[in-house]
Design an enzyme around this catalytic site. Structure first.
Site, mmCIF file in Angstrom:
data_model
loop_
_atom_site.group_PDB
_atom_site.id
_atom_site.type_symbol
_atom_site.label_atom_id
_atom_site.label_comp_id
_atom_site.label_asym_id
_atom_site.label_seq_id
_atom_site.Cartn_x
_atom_site.Cartn_y
_atom_site.Cartn_z
ATOM 1 C CB ILE A 151 45.777 60.504 54.141
ATOM 2 C CG1 ILE A 151 45.692 59.269 55.000
ATOM 3 C CG2 ILE A 151 46.538 61.600 54.848
ATOM 4 C CD1 ILE A 151 47.028 58.558 55.197
ATOM 5 C CG ASN B 100 47.681 74.894 49.588
ATOM 6 O OD1 ASN B 100 46.925 75.822 49.292
ATOM 7 N ND2 ASN B 100 47.256 73.805 50.197
ATOM 8 C CB VAL C 92 53.153 67.164 50.883
ATOM 9 C CG1 VAL C 92 53.939 66.142 50.073
ATOM 10 C CG2 VAL C 92 52.497 66.493 52.093
ATOM 11 C CG HIS D 21 50.010 68.477 46.338
ATOM 12 N ND1 HIS D 21 51.245 68.720 46.871
ATOM 13 C CD2 HIS D 21 49.117 68.984 47.215
ATOM 14 C CE1 HIS D 21 51.106 69.349 48.036
ATOM 15 N NE2 HIS D 21 49.811 69.532 48.252
HETATM 16 P P1 AMP Z 1 49.469 70.808 51.112
HETATM 17 O O1 AMP Z 1 49.100 71.480 52.398
HETATM 18 O O2 AMP Z 1 48.947 71.553 49.915
HETATM 19 O O3 AMP Z 1 50.927 70.484 51.016
HETATM 20 O O4 AMP Z 1 48.653 69.466 51.111
HETATM 21 C C1 AMP Z 1 49.195 68.234 51.448
HETATM 22 C C2 AMP Z 1 48.051 67.265 51.530
HETATM 23 O O5 AMP Z 1 48.568 65.949 51.524
HETATM 24 C C3 AMP Z 1 47.184 67.402 52.795
HETATM 25 O O6 AMP Z 1 45.837 67.671 52.423
HETATM 26 C C4 AMP Z 1 47.343 66.051 53.479
HETATM 27 O O7 AMP Z 1 46.145 65.613 54.081
HETATM 28 C C5 AMP Z 1 47.754 65.154 52.334
HETATM 29 N N1 AMP Z 1 48.548 63.988 52.680
HETATM 30 C C6 AMP Z 1 49.625 63.928 53.473
HETATM 31 N N2 AMP Z 1 50.141 62.691 53.526
HETATM 32 C C7 AMP Z 1 49.349 61.929 52.727
HETATM 33 C C8 AMP Z 1 49.357 60.551 52.365
HETATM 34 N N3 AMP Z 1 50.291 59.686 52.825
HETATM 35 N N4 AMP Z 1 48.386 60.116 51.523
HETATM 36 C C9 AMP Z 1 47.456 60.955 51.055
HETATM 37 N N5 AMP Z 1 47.404 62.277 51.363
HETATM 38 C C10 AMP Z 1 48.339 62.740 52.190
#
Ligand code: AMP
Ligand code: ZN
Length: 114
Positions: A31, A87, A96, A100
Site C-alpha cells: 500500500i 524484515n 506487520v 511476508h
Molecule cells: P514490514 O516493515 O516488513 O513489516 O513491511 C510491512 C509492509 O506492509 C510495509 O511495506 C507497508 O507499506 C505494507 N502494508 C501495511 N499495511 C498494508 C495494507 N493494508 N495493504 C498492503 N500493504 C500494507
C-alpha cells in the site's frame, strides 16, 4: 489471528490488490510502495516472524520465493533485477507481524529503501 491485517487480507475481510493466490500463498500490492514495483508475498497461515517458522512449515519459504520468481517474470523485472527481502522484528524494520516477502524492483535499488 483476528487482529492481523495480513490475515484479514488473506481471508478477504480487508481489501487489497491481489495479484496472485493459491491454497497457501497470496501476493498483493504494497500500500506504500518503496519502489515502482513493490509486492508482498504472504502465507495464508499466520506466522508472526521468520523466527516462528517451524519444521511443519518446511517448504513454505521455497514456495514463497517461487511466487516471487514467477511474479518477477510476469512483471518483467526478472532481467532488469529485483530484491526479495524479509524484515524480522524491530531492528530488522518489521512493522506487520505476519511473515511476508517484499518483492521490489523497477529502479536501481540502494539500501536507502529501508
Ligand atoms: P514490514 O516493515 O516488513 O513489516 O513491511 C510491512 C509492509 O506492509 C510495509 O511495506 C507497508 O507499506 C505494507 N502494508 C501495511 N499495511 C498494508 C495494507 N493494508 N495493504 C498492503 N500493504 C500494507
Ligand atoms: Zn496474520
Amino acid at each position: 489471528m483476528t487482529d492481523c491485517i495480513f490475515c484479514k487480507i488473506a481471508s478477504g475481510i480487508l481489501p487489497a490488490s491481489i495479484i496472485y493466490q493459491d491454497e497457501k500463498i497470496i501476493a498483493f500490492d504494497d500500500i506504500y510502495p518503496k519502489a515502482p514495483t513493490h509486492k508482498l508475498i504472504i502465507p495464508r497461515k499466520h506466522i508472526a516472524t521468520l523466527n516462528d517458522l517451524s519444521a511443519e512449515d518446511k517448504g513454505l519459504i521455497d514456495e514463497m520465493t517461487a511466487v516471487a520468481q514467477k511474479l518477477a517474470v510476469d512483471l518483467k523485472i526478472d532481467q532488469s533485477g529485483y530484491r526479495v527481502l524479509i524484515n524480522c522484528n524491530p531492528d530488522g524494520g518489521q512493522v506487520v507481524y505476519h511473515l511476508h516477502l517484499h518483492l521490489l524492483g523497477g529502479k536501481r535499488l540502494t539500501f536507502k529503501e529501508w
